[in-house]
Write an enzyme that holds these catalytic residues in place. Structure first.
Site, PDB file in Angstrom:
ATOM      1  N   GLU A 162       0.804  -1.238   0.000  1.00 12.92           N
ATOM      2  CA  GLU A 162       0.000   0.000   0.000  1.00 12.92           C
ATOM      3  C   GLU A 162       0.830   1.278   0.000  1.00 12.92           C
ATOM      4  OE1 GLU A 162      -2.878  -0.387   3.169  1.00 12.92           O
ATOM      5  OE2 GLU A 162      -3.458  -2.391   2.530  1.00 12.92           O
ATOM      6  N   GLU A 267      -6.096 -10.595  -1.334  1.00 12.72           N
ATOM      7  CA  GLU A 267      -6.926 -10.386  -0.133  1.00 12.72           C
ATOM      8  C   GLU A 267      -8.399 -10.333  -0.528  1.00 12.72           C
ATOM      9  OE1 GLU A 267      -5.549  -7.092   2.286  1.00 12.72           O
ATOM     10  OE2 GLU A 267      -3.439  -7.531   1.878  1.00 12.72           O
TER      11      GLU A 267
HETATM   12  O1  9MR Z   1      -7.343  -8.160   8.474  1.00  9.64           O
HETATM   13  C1  9MR Z   1      -6.453  -7.312   9.178  1.00  9.64           C
HETATM   14  C2  9MR Z   1      -7.087  -6.856  10.477  1.00  9.64           C
HETATM   15  O2  9MR Z   1      -7.219  -7.943  11.360  1.00  9.64           O
HETATM   16  C3  9MR Z   1      -6.249  -5.759  11.096  1.00  9.64           C
HETATM   17  O3  9MR Z   1      -6.921  -5.243  12.221  1.00  9.64           O
HETATM   18  C4  9MR Z   1      -5.999  -4.676  10.091  1.00  9.64           C
HETATM   19  C5  9MR Z   1      -5.184  -3.588  10.727  1.00  9.64           C
HETATM   20  O4  9MR Z   1      -4.582  -2.751   9.857  1.00  9.64           O
HETATM   21  O5  9MR Z   1      -5.336  -5.213   8.952  1.00  9.64           O
HETATM   22  C6  9MR Z   1      -6.143  -6.137   8.284  1.00  9.64           C
HETATM   23  O6  9MR Z   1      -5.504  -6.612   7.121  1.00  9.64           O
HETATM   24  C7  9MR Z   1      -5.204  -5.640   6.116  1.00  9.64           C
HETATM   25  C8  9MR Z   1      -4.005  -6.115   5.371  1.00  9.64           C
HETATM   26  O7  9MR Z   1      -2.952  -6.368   6.260  1.00  9.64           O
HETATM   27  C9  9MR Z   1      -3.569  -5.134   4.325  1.00  9.64           C
HETATM   28  N1  9MR Z   1      -4.646  -4.796   3.423  1.00  9.64           N
HETATM   29  C10 9MR Z   1      -5.892  -4.428   4.050  1.00  9.64           C
HETATM   30  C11 9MR Z   1      -6.316  -5.494   5.058  1.00  9.64           C
HETATM   31  C12 9MR Z   1      -7.656  -5.171   5.661  1.00  9.64           C
HETATM   32  O8  9MR Z   1      -7.559  -3.996   6.410  1.00  9.64           O
END
Ligand code: 9MR
Length: 381
Positions: A162, A267
């Site tokens: 990102e 994802e």
């Molecule tokens: O699924 C993840 C969630 O449990 C966390 O709280 C969150 C915190 O930033 O991150 C989520 O995963 C993210 C991923 O690492 C990167 N792309 C977006 C995902 C959804 O937010």
């Protein structure tokens, strides 16, 4: 009887019946991984509870259906490297052990991200900013320690996650402010040095939007021009019922693949709930207050929406099947609806239905739709 024992009983029944005739089994004969074998890997992000084997329902789904896993959180900097001089590998070790026990392709997520990274990473003890060289040294230490620990075992890494704004320009992050735009080059170089054989990826969301996609393509081309080998590009795939269209998704895959590297859908999930912010993607900074109107399916998903979701998954998987030669992996962001981050974002405490398995571990109509695509498009033997 839990879900897996129901399934086992049905399987036994189907086998017994199969001895006399060849009935249509109510049990899928194999998992998604077999359904798309030879085309792309199919996987899920798993949490620590699942990797530790403490959620038998999810473990049964993951082992039956998927051949690749990504850790949802445990390899993020704040978890794996919580203090300057201490790493915490217990949970990451559980993830790797789980994947290895089941012969899965392991993806590491993620080395460089502006989120879930402690503030101390960028600061001295007195709160003043690190210099470029100090932050580079810290980054190299982090990457070489984490990637080095799992060298040869975690086969692919989301090196940078990102890094882009929605208009395709580079996001303003502490990494960029302190190191400069070449922080991406450095991150890839550190990862390559730590495990020369690992696949290294750039990963982002909303690359289905043309401006951001152009930015991602330019970003990867910039890395290549700097002599960096990038092995794959990840489009996260946090989608909704209307966006991206099938045509947009198709051009996303085709244009990203024009970089000459495989596309990974990293994802995948599809929210069915109203969006209070009118934004797309996965910017975790965007949240909203809970309101009943924002949580319309708390008591259950109406059949009409279930059908829309199935049709959506069917449309996306028709593209993936048609473009299978360009796609290396499709990973869902979560195992079942109850475990999805979309129950908590962008509004806390909602009931969302973004995945192929419901809260009780049962396959949803969306699962069946994906299986229909898999069999209708299966290459002739
Ligand atoms: O699924 C993840 C969630 O449990 C966390 O709280 C969150 C915190 O930033 O991150 C989520 O995963 C993210 C991923 O690492 C990167 N792309 C977006 C995902 C959804 O937010």
């Amino acid at each position: 009887m839990n879900h897996s024992s129901v399934r086992a009983a049905l399987a036994a029944l189907a086998l017994a019946l199969g001895a006399c005739s060849a009935p249509e089994s109510p049990v899928a004969p194999d998992g998604l991984k077999e359904a798309f074998a030879g085309r792309f890997l199919v996987g899920a992000a798993i949490n620590d509870f699942q990797a530790a084997g403490r959620d038998s329902m999810s473990v049964a789904i993951v082992t039956a259906e998927f051949n690749t896993i990504t850790p949802e959180n445990v390899l993020k900097w704040e978890v794996v490297h919580p203090k300057p001089d201490s790493f915490a590998f217990d949970a990451a070790d559980r993830f790797v052990a789980f994947g290895e026990a089941h012969g899965m392709f392991l993806v590491g997520h993620t080395l460089v991200w502006h989120s879930q990274t402690p503030r101390w990473v960028f600061e001295h003890a007195d709160g003043s900013s690190l210099t470029r060289d100090e932050l580079l040294a810290r980054l190299e230490n982090h990457i070489s320690t984490v990637v080095g620990r799992y060298k040869g075992r975690i086969k692919g890494w989301d090196v940078v996650n990102e890094a882009l704004n929605e208009d395709g320009t580079l996001r303003d992050t502490p990494y960029r402010r302190i190191i400069g735009d070449d922080y991406l080059v450095k991150a890839f170089e550190f990862a390559r040095a730590a495990d020369p054989d690992a696949q290294l990826y750039y990963n982002d969301y909303s690359l289905a939007n043309p401006a951001k996609r152009r930015g991602a393509i330019a970003l990867v081309q910039g890395l290549q021009a700097a002599g960096v080998r990038v092995d794959g590009i990840g489009e996260q795939g946090h989608y909704n019922l209307d966006w991206p269209s099938v045509a947009q998704f198709d051009s996303t895959v085709v244009e990203l693949a024009s970089l000459g590297m495989p596309v990974h859908v990293t994802e995948l999930d599809i929210t069915v709930l109203p969006n209070p912010n009118r934004t797309q993607g996965a910017d975790i900074a965007e949240t909203a207050e809970a309101r009943a109107a924002l949580d319309p399916y708390a008591a259950g998903l109406p059949d009409s929406v279930q059908s829309l979701l199935a049709a959506r998954y069917e449309g996306l998987f028709r593209v993936l099947a048609a473009r299978a030669d360009l796609v290396e992996r499709v990973t869902f962001w979560g195992v079942h609806d109850g475990a999805s981050w979309l129950n908590g974002w962008p509004v806390r405490g909602r009931t969302n239905y973004p995945l192929l398995f419901d809260r009780t571990g049962l396959r949803k109509p969306a699962y069946d739709a994906v299986r229909v695509v898999a069999s209708e498009t299966a290459p002739k033997p």
